[in-house]
Design a protein around this motif. Structure first.
Motif, PDB file in Angstrom:
ATOM      1  N   UNK A  31       0.857  -1.192   0.000  1.00  0.00           N
ATOM      2  CA  UNK A  31       0.000   0.000   0.000  1.00  0.00           C
ATOM      3  C   UNK A  31       0.891   1.238   0.000  1.00  0.00           C
ATOM      4  N   UNK A  32       0.513   2.203  -0.758  1.00  0.00           N
ATOM      5  CA  UNK A  32       1.270   3.445  -0.799  1.00  0.00           C
ATOM      6  C   UNK A  32       2.251   3.510  -1.954  1.00  0.00           C
ATOM      7  N   UNK A  33       2.456   2.389  -2.654  1.00  0.00           N
ATOM      8  CA  UNK A  33       3.321   2.414  -3.833  1.00  0.00           C
ATOM      9  C   UNK A  33       2.594   3.144  -4.953  1.00  0.00           C
ATOM     10  N   UNK A  34       3.333   3.910  -5.700  1.00  0.00           N
ATOM     11  CA  UNK A  34       2.731   4.521  -6.882  1.00  0.00           C
ATOM     12  C   UNK A  34       2.893   3.573  -8.065  1.00  0.00           C
ATOM     13  N   UNK A  35       2.264   3.887  -9.158  1.00  0.00           N
ATOM     14  CA  UNK A  35       2.321   3.021 -10.339  1.00  0.00           C
ATOM     15  C   UNK A  35       3.730   2.874 -10.888  1.00  0.00           C
ATOM     16  N   UNK A  36       4.578   3.827 -10.635  1.00  0.00           N
ATOM     17  CA  UNK A  36       5.941   3.775 -11.148  1.00  0.00           C
ATOM     18  C   UNK A  36       6.945   3.142 -10.200  1.00  0.00           C
TER      19      UNK A  36
END
Length: 70
Positions: A31-36
């Motif tokens: 959770x909290x990861x961005x798409x990149x």
């Protein structure tokens, strides 16, 4: 994540890609990861190496401005 991943069918994971079980668990747990985020691809690559389906080589992501290419 190790509690949720007990066995991995590496061939199916490669075939299924982002729709595979491994990426599904990664999306749930990170959770909290961005798409990149580069962490999921690192985990996926580690799975390939552990299954002896890829060489244990570094993964490099380099971003350059288009102006730097000319």
């Amino acid at each position: 994540m190790s509690e949720k991943i007990t066995t991995v069918d590496a061939y199916n994971e490669i075939k299924d890609g982002f729709d595979g079980e491994l990426y599904s668990i990664i999306r749930q747990e990170l959770k909290g990861c961005c798409s990149g985020c580069a962490v999921p691809v690192g985990i996926f690559k580690s799975m390939q190496v552990a299954a002896m389906l890829a060489l244990p080589m570094d993964i490099n992501i380099k971003i350059v401005k288009v102006d730097d290419l000319v």
